[in-house]
Write a protein that holds these residues in place. Structure first.
Motif, PDB file in Angstrom:
ATOM      1  N   VAL A   1       0.854  -1.181   0.000  1.00  0.00           N
ATOM      2  CA  VAL A   1       0.000   0.000   0.000  1.00  0.00           C
ATOM      3  C   VAL A   1       0.890   1.231   0.000  1.00  0.00           C
ATOM      4  N   ASN A   2       0.338   2.331  -0.433  1.00  0.00           N
ATOM      5  CA  ASN A   2       1.136   3.556  -0.447  1.00  0.00           C
ATOM      6  C   ASN A   2       1.045   4.263   0.906  1.00  0.00           C
TER       7      ASN A   2
ATOM      8  N   GLN B   1      -4.039   6.787   6.360  1.00  0.00           N
ATOM      9  CA  GLN B   1      -5.494   6.727   6.499  1.00  0.00           C
ATOM     10  C   GLN B   1      -5.898   5.590   7.445  1.00  0.00           C
ATOM     11  N   ARG B   2      -5.263   4.436   7.310  1.00  0.00           N
ATOM     12  CA  ARG B   2      -5.570   3.304   8.183  1.00  0.00           C
ATOM     13  C   ARG B   2      -5.193   3.600   9.637  1.00  0.00           C
ATOM     14  N   LEU B   3      -4.029   4.222   9.838  1.00  0.00           N
ATOM     15  CA  LEU B   3      -3.601   4.568  11.194  1.00  0.00           C
ATOM     16  C   LEU B   3      -4.537   5.582  11.833  1.00  0.00           C
ATOM     17  N   THR B   4      -4.971   6.560  11.064  1.00  0.00           N
ATOM     18  CA  THR B   4      -5.903   7.568  11.568  1.00  0.00           C
ATOM     19  C   THR B   4      -7.230   6.928  11.953  1.00  0.00           C
ATOM     20  N   ALA B   5      -7.729   6.023  11.124  1.00  0.00           N
ATOM     21  CA  ALA B   5      -8.983   5.327  11.428  1.00  0.00           C
ATOM     22  C   ALA B   5      -8.850   4.491  12.693  1.00  0.00           C
TER      23      ALA B   5
END
Length: 84
Positions: free
Chosen positions: A5-6, A12-16
């Motif tokens: 993944v970029n 985005q995943r960490l923020t979620a």
């Protein structure tokens, strides 16, 4: 097989994940000064009423003790007493 993944997707995943943990945590602690935000108590220093979840705080909310931004807070598994 490994899926790559970029950086934007990782962020985005960490923020979620951070948002999910903050919503489930009974308290959040500042990594800079160790101030503990307990939603049940709110934050009298910033006129945040009791019952306000950490996720519901305004985007520009900062630690009332040291001024650190919201993203410096980490979830606690249980409140650390009355350290506010």
């Amino acid at each position: 097989m490994t899926q790559f993944v970029n950086a934007a997707e990782v962020f985005q995943r960490l923020t979620a994940e951070r948002t999910r943990r903050a919503a489930e945590s009974p308290a959040m602690q500042c990594r800079v000064c160790w101030y503990v935000y307990v939603p049940a108590k709110g934050c009298p220093e910033t006129d945040t009423p009791p019952g306000t979840s950490f996720a519901a705080l305004p985007a520009d909310w900062s630690c009332p003790r040291c001024g650190a931004e919201r993203d410096t807070f980490l979830p606690l598994s249980a409140p650390e007493g009355d350290e506010q």
